[in-house]
Write a protein that holds these residues in place. Structure first.
Motif, PDB file in Angstrom:
ATOM      1  N   UNK A 198       0.856  -1.170   0.000  1.00  0.00           N
ATOM      2  CA  UNK A 198       0.000   0.000   0.000  1.00  0.00           C
ATOM      3  C   UNK A 198       0.899   1.228   0.000  1.00  0.00           C
ATOM      4  N   UNK A 199       0.371   2.338  -0.449  1.00  0.00           N
ATOM      5  CA  UNK A 199       1.184   3.547  -0.519  1.00  0.00           C
ATOM      6  C   UNK A 199       1.375   4.133   0.870  1.00  0.00           C
ATOM      7  N   UNK A 200       2.537   4.711   1.108  1.00  0.00           N
ATOM      8  CA  UNK A 200       2.775   5.441   2.348  1.00  0.00           C
ATOM      9  C   UNK A 200       2.002   6.744   2.325  1.00  0.00           C
ATOM     10  N   UNK A 201       2.021   7.402   1.194  1.00  0.00           N
ATOM     11  CA  UNK A 201       1.343   8.681   1.024  1.00  0.00           C
ATOM     12  C   UNK A 201       0.435   8.584  -0.197  1.00  0.00           C
ATOM     13  N   UNK A 202      -0.884   8.388  -0.010  1.00  0.00           N
ATOM     14  CA  UNK A 202      -1.790   8.198  -1.157  1.00  0.00           C
ATOM     15  C   UNK A 202      -1.731   9.331  -2.171  1.00  0.00           C
ATOM     16  N   UNK A 203      -1.602  10.571  -1.695  1.00  0.00           N
ATOM     17  CA  UNK A 203      -1.554  11.708  -2.623  1.00  0.00           C
ATOM     18  C   UNK A 203      -0.299  11.643  -3.484  1.00  0.00           C
ATOM     19  N   UNK A 204       0.831  11.345  -2.853  1.00  0.00           N
ATOM     20  CA  UNK A 204       2.090  11.243  -3.590  1.00  0.00           C
ATOM     21  C   UNK A 204       2.045  10.081  -4.572  1.00  0.00           C
ATOM     22  N   UNK A 205       1.463   8.952  -4.131  1.00  0.00           N
ATOM     23  CA  UNK A 205       1.384   7.794  -5.007  1.00  0.00           C
ATOM     24  C   UNK A 205       0.478   8.080  -6.198  1.00  0.00           C
ATOM     25  N   UNK A 206      -0.640   8.771  -5.959  1.00  0.00           N
ATOM     26  CA  UNK A 206      -1.543   9.109  -7.062  1.00  0.00           C
ATOM     27  C   UNK A 206      -0.828   9.994  -8.081  1.00  0.00           C
ATOM     28  N   UNK A 207       0.001  10.893  -7.594  1.00  0.00           N
ATOM     29  CA  UNK A 207       0.755  11.754  -8.512  1.00  0.00           C
ATOM     30  C   UNK A 207       1.770  10.932  -9.304  1.00  0.00           C
ATOM     31  N   UNK A 208       2.422   9.976  -8.646  1.00  0.00           N
ATOM     32  CA  UNK A 208       3.384   9.119  -9.336  1.00  0.00           C
ATOM     33  C   UNK A 208       2.688   8.326 -10.442  1.00  0.00           C
ATOM     34  N   UNK A 209       1.526   7.786 -10.130  1.00  0.00           N
ATOM     35  CA  UNK A 209       0.774   7.028 -11.138  1.00  0.00           C
ATOM     36  C   UNK A 209       0.358   7.941 -12.281  1.00  0.00           C
ATOM     37  N   UNK A 210      -0.102   9.126 -11.941  1.00  0.00           N
ATOM     38  CA  UNK A 210      -0.599  10.053 -12.961  1.00  0.00           C
ATOM     39  C   UNK A 210       0.533  10.569 -13.863  1.00  0.00           C
ATOM     40  N   UNK A 211       1.687  10.869 -13.260  1.00  0.00           N
ATOM     41  CA  UNK A 211       2.759  11.515 -14.008  1.00  0.00           C
ATOM     42  C   UNK A 211       3.761  10.535 -14.600  1.00  0.00           C
TER      43      UNK A 211
END
Length: 702
Positions: free
Chosen positions: A431-444
């Motif tokens: 699971x992601x440590x930081x959901x917001x950061x992970x969502x950005x990684x997936x998006x970018x």
């Protein structure tokens, strides 16, 4: 790529010239003028389009098998063409100098990493038996014998043709040529539904069980029955009139058994048709006996086994509760007085956990809280997710290599496969440590790469010059233990020898050294890639490897950090042994130390033979190190994009090895079995020179 004055996807005017650029089987590039005829399909259910042509520079007739841009956009269609190319090249290398080469099509060249990929074959010999109406009994025997001989040769290569039919068996009045190489599958792999009745065996049409040579025995028997009787046989049993056809009854009755286990193998059937013929098949086998690359690998492992344990020396560990900040690379610890949460406007607000008396709610809020890092007062403000600080020391994984090596693509696909559940077969969930950061990684990163966009090279961060924090995940093992894992991308040529570099490397737990084959391997198959990218072979190894290895603390004969070496961009060598073998290897449900050591041995041998010992410095310097092949994209870009998106292959295996070395994945026999193994039964002979003679890399060749 086909260059033509006509638009892509339309049949070129035969009267007008075209230029074909392609790779020949030796690996060299060739550009030749060609005339191309009208196009059609050999099989309406297959995507390949066929057209005849002539290479004008030598007047050589050929057949082009190609995919239109629309068909090439389908990954399954590209996979078929890749399978056909790999099979044709493998047979060419095995049989080119033998009397059996004419039993199969002769490949002239291929161009696969393009919007309209194609293969070129020498003109076929004969016509399909589907169009053969009259044949003497003598010719029938010759055809049957040669067809079974072709199946025996395929069996010897570990391959099975699932598409043998009257359309793929060609006859020129004297001998057979067997086409349909796109239907090849390795023996022992799970069957997938393939083919049509009655020519595909019952279990093959259903996709049950494992592929084996007796699948094609059924197909050959059906082709021969059709040839003798003029009609197809039953699709699930022996024909009822076999007794009326003496040759068929004497030799093929068992070949029609509904179950593969009850059918004879190709060699047995060939001996029924021509007693002793199977034993006379003389195909040069891989040379057995001493192999300098294998011996060098086993010698290196023996030195590691015999080396004394490392002296702990001065403690390089961080203090209790300290972790490495992934941004400023300073050590920090949890500080309950420096916590923040985001409000409805996504602004940071100070947070005191003592103000929440409900323990369940406090735990939930803490999971989404961050801590302001004060590790480096000169670094811009940055915040660390609390879970990163509360689950013990994170496992820090750093990718190392030249900027051209494809580290960013490999790391992106590695994290994408983890979040897609790729580690679950090994007992780990993520699971992601930081959901917001992970969502950005997936998006970018993840989504653009999967959609075919080429990612930019690794860049420096905030002027630090070398270490880019990519992502962090929480991994949970089968026993419920949680460990943060942080991924860094070291910027290749930007690595500098500074105190901050040293501080960062002291905290690294695992290293992934990514080898760029275009820089390391002086093989002709890579010349075209080098020309495109403006690269030259570097016999001195990757400078980034040396920079990192020189800065790591060494308290014994070997470095004790866990490491994996990855031959990246392996799709460039996907038709070359031993890379072809490992790229086709399916992911296993559990870690197999013996298979992983075998892969290490093969990659070691390939690099030692062709690149030289300088490229193997990480393996020679680090005690616990495995070697792997991987392709982050599955093919090369064209005009800045991957034509059908990226298709990662074997990107998780290096990380699985590193996680096993750190105890997150159980290893049968212990970690030592994975990295250094046991002394082989035969005695290793120390290598006598740095590179060894230029012989075929052994150990993994099929």
């Amino acid at each position: 790529m086909t260059r033509s004055s006509t638009s892509p996807g339309t049949g070129p005017d035969p009267a007008r010239g075209n230029t074909l650029a392609f790779t020949v089987p030796s690996g060299r590039r060739r550009v030749a003028p060609a005339r191309l005829g009208p196009e059609g399909r050999r099989d309406p259910l297959l995507p390949q389009q066929i057209r005849n042509g002539i290479l004008d520079d030598e007047g050589l007739p050929f057949v082009q098998v190609r995919l239109s841009a629309a068909d090439a956009a389908n990954p399954a269609s590209r996979a078929l063409l890749d399978t056909e190319a790999g099979t044709a090249l493998r047979l060419h290398r095995a049989l080119a100098d033998t009397e059996y080469a004419s039993l199969f099509p002769t490949i002239l060249g291929y161009e696969l990493d393009t919007a309209e990929p194609f293969l070129l074959y020498a003109a076929p010999r004969g016509v399909p038996t589907a169009r053969t109406h009259v044949m003497s009994a003598t010719d029938q025997r010759v055809l049957a014998r040669e067809l079974l001989l072709a199946l025996c040769l395929l069996d010897g290569q570990g391959l099975v043709l699932r598409g043998v039919s009257p359309a793929t068996v060609l006859w020129d009045g004297a001998s057979v040529q067997l086409w349909g190489l796109e239907s090849a599958a390795p023996a022992g792999r799970p069957r997938t539904p393939w083919g049509r009745a009655p020519y595909s065996s019952p279990e093959q049409r259903r996709g049950h069980g494992l592929v084996e040579a007796r699948d094609s025995v059924w197909s050959a028997a059906q082709v021969l029955y059709q040839l003798v009787t003029g009609r197809p046989g039953p699709d699930d049993r022996a024909p009822g009139d076999l007794a009326e056809h003496r040759v068929l009854a004497e030799t093929l009755r068992g070949a029609f058994a509904p179950l593969a286990a009850d059918r004879p193998a190709p060699a047995r059937l060939l001996d029924l048709l021509a007693p002793g013929a199977a034993g006379r098949v003389a195909v040069p086998a891989p040379v057995e006996g001493p192999n300098p690359q294998r011996e060098a690998f086993e010698h290196a492992l023996r030195l590691k086994r015999e080396a004394p344990p490392a002296d702990p020396g001065p403690a390089a560990e961080r203090g209790a509760g300290e972790v490495l900040c992934p941004y400023c690379l300073e050590t920090i610890r949890l500080d309950l007085g420096a916590l923040f949460v985001t409000d409805s406007r996504m602004q940071y607000q100070a947070f005191d956990p003592a103000e929440i008396t409900n323990p369940l709610r406090r735990q939930d809020v803490m999971r989404g809280a961050v801590q302001k890092c004060a590790g480096d007062p000169d670094f811009p403000d940055h915040f660390i997710p609390v879970p990163y600080l509360t689950y013990g020391r994170p496992l820090t994984v750093a990718m190392v290599g030249q900027s051209s090596a494809g580290k960013s693509h490999l790391l992106t696909q590695m994290i994408a496969e983890i979040t897609d559940g790729g580690l679950e077969p090994y007992g780990l969930t993520a699971q992601s440590v930081n959901p917001e950061q992970h969502a950005r990684f997936v998006r970018e990163r993840v989504q653009p790469l999967r959609n075919g966009q080429v990612l930019g090279h690794t860049g420096s961060v905030a002027g630090r010059g070398y270490a880019r924090f990519a992502e962090s995940l929480l991994l949970t093992d089968a026993r419920g233990r949680v460990r943060p894992v942080a991924f860094f991308d070291l910027g290749g040529e930007d690595l500098v020898r500074t105190d901050s570099t040293l501080r960062f490397l002291l905290g690294v737990d695992a290293l992934v050294f990514v080898v760029d084959p275009a820089l390391a391997l002086p093989l002709p198959h890579l010349d075209h890639a080098r020309e495109r990218w403006g690269l030259e072979v570097n016999r001195d190894g990757d400078l980034a490897f040396g920079t990192v290895l020189d800065r790591l603390p060494k308290n014994g004969p070997y470095l004790d950090v866990a490491a994996a070496m990855v031959l990246g961009k392996a799709d460039l060598l996907r038709f070359e042994a031993p890379v072809d073998r490992w790229l086709a290897e399916p992911r296993r449900a559990a870690l197999d130390p013996e298979r992983m050591r075998e892969e290490s041995r093969d990659v070691y041998g390939l690099l030692r033979q062709h690149a030289g010992q300088a490229w193997l410095r990480p393996f020679d310097t680090v005690r616990r190190c495995t070697l792997h092949v991987a392709s982050a994209t599955g093919g090369q870009e064209e005009h800045g994009r991957y034509p059908t998106g990226s298709k990662p292959r074997r990107v998780l295996e290096p990380l699985v090895s590193l996680l096993a070395m750190h105890g997150l994945i159980d290893v049968p026999g212990g970690v030592e079995a994975l990295t250094v193994g046991a002394e082989p039964a035969w005695e290793s002979v120390p290598p006598t020179d740095a590179h060894g003679p230029a012989e075929t890399v052994g150990g993994g060749a099929e």
